[in-house]
Scaffold this active site. Structure first.
Site, PDB file in Angstrom:
ATOM      1  N   GLY A  28       0.785  -1.227   0.000  1.00  0.00           N
ATOM      2  CA  GLY A  28       0.000   0.000   0.000  1.00  0.00           C
ATOM      3  C   GLY A  28       0.816   1.275   0.000  1.00  0.00           C
ATOM      4  O   GLY A  28       1.966   1.318  -0.436  1.00  0.00           O
ATOM      5  N   VAL A  47       2.663  16.738   8.978  1.00  0.00           N
ATOM      6  CA  VAL A  47       3.733  15.737   9.120  1.00  0.00           C
ATOM      7  C   VAL A  47       4.460  15.509   7.794  1.00  0.00           C
ATOM      8  O   VAL A  47       5.691  15.616   7.714  1.00  0.00           O
ATOM      9  CB  VAL A  47       3.146  14.406   9.638  1.00  0.00           C
ATOM     10  CG1 VAL A  47       4.217  13.330   9.658  1.00  0.00           C
ATOM     11  CG2 VAL A  47       2.557  14.598  11.022  1.00  0.00           C
ATOM     12  N   ILE A  48       3.683  15.213   6.732  1.00  0.00           N
ATOM     13  CA  ILE A  48       4.312  14.877   5.449  1.00  0.00           C
ATOM     14  C   ILE A  48       5.048  16.090   4.884  1.00  0.00           C
ATOM     15  O   ILE A  48       6.191  15.984   4.418  1.00  0.00           O
ATOM     16  CB  ILE A  48       3.253  14.332   4.459  1.00  0.00           C
ATOM     17  CG1 ILE A  48       2.710  13.000   4.986  1.00  0.00           C
ATOM     18  CG2 ILE A  48       3.833  14.156   3.055  1.00  0.00           C
ATOM     19  CD1 ILE A  48       1.518  12.458   4.213  1.00  0.00           C
ATOM     20  N   ASP A  51      -6.759   3.899   6.843  1.00  0.00           N
ATOM     21  CA  ASP A  51      -6.999   5.273   6.393  1.00  0.00           C
ATOM     22  C   ASP A  51      -8.416   5.484   5.866  1.00  0.00           C
ATOM     23  O   ASP A  51      -8.937   6.592   5.936  1.00  0.00           O
ATOM     24  CB  ASP A  51      -6.006   5.648   5.275  1.00  0.00           C
ATOM     25  CG  ASP A  51      -4.622   6.008   5.818  1.00  0.00           C
ATOM     26  OD1 ASP A  51      -4.367   5.770   7.011  1.00  0.00           O
ATOM     27  OD2 ASP A  51      -3.797   6.523   5.028  1.00  0.00           O
ATOM     28  N   HIS A  60      22.570   3.666  31.680  1.00  0.00           N
ATOM     29  CA  HIS A  60      23.453   4.816  31.430  1.00  0.00           C
ATOM     30  C   HIS A  60      24.625   4.377  30.552  1.00  0.00           C
ATOM     31  O   HIS A  60      25.155   3.296  30.763  1.00  0.00           O
ATOM     32  CB  HIS A  60      23.988   5.346  32.754  1.00  0.00           C
ATOM     33  CG  HIS A  60      24.973   6.475  32.568  1.00  0.00           C
ATOM     34  ND1 HIS A  60      24.565   7.740  32.215  1.00  0.00           N
ATOM     35  CD2 HIS A  60      26.326   6.497  32.663  1.00  0.00           C
ATOM     36  CE1 HIS A  60      25.633   8.512  32.113  1.00  0.00           C
ATOM     37  NE2 HIS A  60      26.723   7.783  32.376  1.00  0.00           N
ATOM     38  N   GLY A  62       2.137  22.505   6.295  1.00  0.00           N
ATOM     39  CA  GLY A  62       3.222  22.194   7.243  1.00  0.00           C
ATOM     40  C   GLY A  62       2.824  21.117   8.239  1.00  0.00           C
ATOM     41  O   GLY A  62       3.175  21.195   9.418  1.00  0.00           O
TER      42      GLY A  62
HETATM   43  C1  LIG Z   1       4.619  10.434   2.429  1.00  0.00           C
HETATM   44  C2  LIG Z   1       3.961   9.637   3.517  1.00  0.00           C
HETATM   45  C3  LIG Z   1       4.692   9.279   4.639  1.00  0.00           C
HETATM   46  C4  LIG Z   1       4.107   8.542   5.657  1.00  0.00           C
HETATM   47  N1  LIG Z   1       4.850   8.202   6.752  1.00  0.00           N
HETATM   48  C5  LIG Z   1       4.294   7.486   7.742  1.00  0.00           C
HETATM   49  C6  LIG Z   1       5.060   7.089   8.872  1.00  0.00           C
HETATM   50  O1  LIG Z   1       6.250   7.399   8.993  1.00  0.00           O
HETATM   51  N2  LIG Z   1       4.455   6.364   9.830  1.00  0.00           N
HETATM   52  C7  LIG Z   1       3.132   6.002   9.750  1.00  0.00           C
HETATM   53  O2  LIG Z   1       2.635   5.346  10.653  1.00  0.00           O
HETATM   54  N3  LIG Z   1       2.383   6.355   8.694  1.00  0.00           N
HETATM   55  C8  LIG Z   1       2.927   7.081   7.689  1.00  0.00           C
HETATM   56  N4  LIG Z   1       2.169   7.415   6.593  1.00  0.00           N
HETATM   57  C9  LIG Z   1       0.744   7.016   6.571  1.00  0.00           C
HETATM   58  C10 LIG Z   1       0.590   5.547   6.144  1.00  0.00           C
HETATM   59  O3  LIG Z   1       1.210   5.350   4.907  1.00  0.00           O
HETATM   60  C11 LIG Z   1      -0.873   5.186   6.070  1.00  0.00           C
HETATM   61  O4  LIG Z   1      -1.516   5.535   7.284  1.00  0.00           O
HETATM   62  C12 LIG Z   1      -1.061   3.700   5.818  1.00  0.00           C
HETATM   63  O5  LIG Z   1      -0.458   3.314   4.612  1.00  0.00           O
HETATM   64  C13 LIG Z   1      -2.547   3.337   5.789  1.00  0.00           C
HETATM   65  O6  LIG Z   1      -2.656   1.978   5.563  1.00  0.00           O
HETATM   66  P1  LIG Z   1      -3.961   1.354   4.878  1.00  0.00           P
HETATM   67  O7  LIG Z   1      -3.722  -0.116   4.815  1.00  0.00           O
HETATM   68  O8  LIG Z   1      -5.172   1.845   5.555  1.00  0.00           O
HETATM   69  O9  LIG Z   1      -4.009   1.986   3.414  1.00  0.00           O
HETATM   70  P2  LIG Z   1      -2.956   2.023   2.239  1.00  0.00           P
HETATM   71  O10 LIG Z   1      -1.582   1.834   2.711  1.00  0.00           O
HETATM   72  O11 LIG Z   1      -3.268   3.260   1.463  1.00  0.00           O
HETATM   73  O12 LIG Z   1      -3.320   0.747   1.370  1.00  0.00           O
HETATM   74  C14 LIG Z   1      -4.539   0.634   0.704  1.00  0.00           C
HETATM   75  C15 LIG Z   1      -4.375  -0.315  -0.450  1.00  0.00           C
HETATM   76  O13 LIG Z   1      -5.650  -0.592  -0.999  1.00  0.00           O
HETATM   77  C16 LIG Z   1      -5.532  -0.685  -2.414  1.00  0.00           C
HETATM   78  N5  LIG Z   1      -6.866  -0.454  -2.988  1.00  0.00           N
HETATM   79  C17 LIG Z   1      -7.583   0.698  -2.969  1.00  0.00           C
HETATM   80  N6  LIG Z   1      -8.797   0.504  -3.547  1.00  0.00           N
HETATM   81  C18 LIG Z   1      -8.823  -0.799  -3.931  1.00  0.00           C
HETATM   82  C19 LIG Z   1      -9.806  -1.598  -4.580  1.00  0.00           C
HETATM   83  N7  LIG Z   1     -11.003  -1.116  -4.916  1.00  0.00           N
HETATM   84  N8  LIG Z   1      -9.498  -2.886  -4.838  1.00  0.00           N
HETATM   85  C20 LIG Z   1      -8.283  -3.392  -4.492  1.00  0.00           C
HETATM   86  N9  LIG Z   1      -7.314  -2.680  -3.886  1.00  0.00           N
HETATM   87  C21 LIG Z   1      -7.599  -1.407  -3.600  1.00  0.00           C
HETATM   88  C22 LIG Z   1      -4.499   0.393  -2.752  1.00  0.00           C
HETATM   89  O14 LIG Z   1      -3.896   0.132  -4.002  1.00  0.00           O
HETATM   90  C23 LIG Z   1      -3.528   0.261  -1.585  1.00  0.00           C
HETATM   91  O15 LIG Z   1      -2.481  -0.624  -1.888  1.00  0.00           O
HETATM   92  C24 LIG Z   1       2.739   8.139   5.551  1.00  0.00           C
HETATM   93  C25 LIG Z   1       2.006   8.480   4.416  1.00  0.00           C
HETATM   94  C26 LIG Z   1       2.604   9.211   3.414  1.00  0.00           C
HETATM   95  C27 LIG Z   1       1.792   9.556   2.192  1.00  0.00           C
END
Ligand SMILES: Cc1cc2nc3c(=O)[nH]c(=O)nc-3n(C[C@H](O)[C@H](O)[C@H](O)COP(=O)(O)OP(=O)(O)OC[C@H]3O[C@@H](n4cnc5c(N)ncnc54)[C@H](O)[C@@H]3O)c2cc1C
Length: 476
Positions: free
Chosen positions: A56, A198-199, A323, A455, A196
């Site tokens: 993801g 986190v990202i 998310d 320490h 401004g």
């Molecule tokens: C630049 C950046 C930096 C980040 N840094 C951090 C960090 O340091 N620490 C942290 O905790 N979080 C961080 N995050 C946030 C983190 O990436 C997300 O919170 C996390 O990926 C959410 O996970 P998820 O499984 O809910 O969704 P996602 O990781 O978005 O995965 C969802 C997946 O579902 C798939 N999908 C969508 N619709 C469909 C469909 N209809 N059929 C099949 N597949 C589908 C997508 O292709 C994707 O692969 C960061 C985000 C960004 C953008």
């Protein structure tokens, strides 16, 4: 039990579904793949549908790519000051394509690891876009045509994408989001970061550290507005210290492109031009096109799926995590919500609690926090006691040459219970687990200070900040 192969051998007429399982997970990010593995561990037959790449956002264009680039930038920063440590190095420079290649290698390796874990869990991975067509039924659009899945339970884990406003004219060339920034072919000469949070702050520090002229603009009065006021103030000053211009309380009206750069028009009438304008104004849940409306699954006005603490939607046997539910958009929250959903499906009652979720921000220096910050505690009318300890007084921080920052602990003045901890400084993100356990278990300051800290370690600063709550810090 999975019937996939058996069904494929049968004729289409005899069998309505290509695949049948106990749990179907839509989305293979840190929410979805962890939910799938946990469900499999609990004896469920599982399939996972992913339309893009396993891992993801987090693995492919989020947590891991950014942290790989942070490591490259930090290595460069350290190399430039090696003389302080008595190490001579000449002609230190950045090979950015190599840095990007290293990042890609790390991502590929971890992605293969996720694939292996799913295979080991006997989880059927289907490459395609899933859409719920009825309770317990998903239609998957694959490159080889449509497939249909029948599942007793469905977990929606489709994640989020960058939010882009039409007035900002996003097109992925000069006006970009974090998705494109993590695949730059060269370090941009100038970068305007809109937002401004986190990202925005992480990427501002990365590219400023690699040589870009960076400006951060935010409509809020400060960067990282959700952090403790002392922490956001510290990072705002640190951005400036690292040569980054910061303009807060400023609104962008529009962005136009021309001559290989983009120009932002501010509400004050001022114009800011940069080679790249990075939009980091938030993220939007991927809830469209999933068939939610047809099934009557409730979403809020931001398009986030509504769930209870068991991660259940309003429709029986349909869960949503990560998310796409928008509670706290962090990878470890998505994974934990995935575990809660899988537990409940398998009949183990499990609830999500959000009061001890650690946050980690990879700025310079790092930020980490858990529990209430000072403003939140005061808003809730809690009478607080606060202890602070600067890394300047830590022997380990001094030895490492990284003395910027502090630890701040917030406690309830009446019960002595630790309500929150906020760290800005070296190793902050690796120091947060101990305060997380403290907040989670409602540990008192007295209990925390009774715990011996080795320490010389950065963790001593935690013990000292806790001692400071009672006015008893030793080393300040
Ligand atoms: C630049 C950046 C930096 C980040 N840094 C951090 C960090 O340091 N620490 C942290 O905790 N979080 C961080 N995050 C946030 C983190 O990436 C997300 O919170 C996390 O990926 C959410 O996970 P998820 O499984 O809910 O969704 P996602 O990781 O978005 O995965 C969802 C997946 O579902 C798939 N999908 C969508 N619709 C469909 C469909 N209809 N059929 C099949 N597949 C589908 C997508 O292709 C994707 O692969 C960061 C985000 C960004 C953008």
């Amino acid at each position: 039990m999975c019937y996939a192969e058996q069904n494929r051998d049968n004729s289409e007429k005899e069998c309505a579904f290509v695949f049948e399982c106990d749990v179907a997970v839509v989305g293979g990010g840190p929410g979805g793949y962890v939910a799938a593995i946990r469900a499999s561990q609990l004896g469920q037959s599982v399939c996972l549908i992913e339309k893009d790449r396993l891992g993801g956002t987090c693995l492919n264009r989020g947590c891991i790519p950014t942290k790989s680039l942070v490591a490259g930038m930090e290595a460069f920063a350290l190399a430039k000051r090696l003389g302080e440590f008595g190490v001579e190095a000449k002609d230190v420079s950045v090979d950015f394509p190599k840095m990007i290649a290293r990042k890609n290698k790390i991502v590929s390796r971890l992605r293969a690891g996720v694939g292996f874990l799913l295979k080991r869990g006997k989880i059927k991975v289907i490459a395609g876009t899933g859409r719920l067509v009825a309770p317990g039924r998903i239609s998957v659009h694959t490159s080889e045509g449509p497939e249909e899945i029948k599942a007793d339970n469905i977990i929606i884990a489709t994640g989020s994408r960058p939010l882009v406003f039409p007035a900002f004219g996003y097109h992925g060339d000069n006006v970009i989001t974090s998705d494109e920034a993590l695949d730059f072919q060269e370090v941009p000469e100038s970068l305007l970061v809109v937002g401004g949070g986190v990202i925005g702050c992480e990427l501002a520090f990365i590219f400023a550290g690699l040589g870009s002229k960076v400006t951060v603009v935010d409509v809020m009065p400060t960067v990282l507005p959700m952090e403790d006021p002392d922490v956001s103030g510290f990072i705002q000053a640190s951005l400036k210290k690292h040569g980054i211009d910061v303009m807060c309380g400023v609104k962008i009206e529009s962005i136009t492109c021309g001559d290989g750069e983009a120009t932002a028009l501010l509400d004050s009438g001022q114009k800011l031009a940069a080679k790249k304008v990075l939009l980091s104004v938030g993220r939007r849940a991927n809830s469209e096109g999933l068939g939610l409306e047809e099934l009557g699954i409730e979403v809020n006005r931001r398009g986030e799926i509504m769930v209870n603490e068991r991660m259940e939607t309003n429709i029986q046997n349909i869960y949503a995590i990560g998310d796409v539910v928008g509670n706290i958009m962090l990878a470890h929250v998505a994974s934990h919500e995935g575990t809660v959903a899988a537990n409940n499906i398998a009949g183990h009652r499990s609830c999500m609690a959000y009061d001890a979720v650690p946050g980690a921000i990879f700025t310079r220096p790092e930020v980490a926090s858990v529990g209430l910050n000072e403003s939140q505690a005061k808003e809730q009318g809690i009478h607080v006691k606060i202890g602070k300890f600067p890394f300047m007084a830590s022997g380990k921080a001094l030895a490492m040459g990284q003395t910027d920052g502090f630890v701040k602990i917030i406690a309830d003045a009446d019960s002595d219970v630790i309500l929150g901890a906020h760290i800005v400084g070296p190793g902050a993100t690796d120091l947060i687990p101990e305060p997380t356990v403290a907040v989670r278990t409602e540990m008192t300051v007295r209990e925390f200070t009774d715990t011996i800290h080795a320490h010389p370690t950065l963790a001593e600063a935690l013990g000292e900040a806790a001692l400071a709550v009672h006015g008893k810090a030793i080393h300040v």
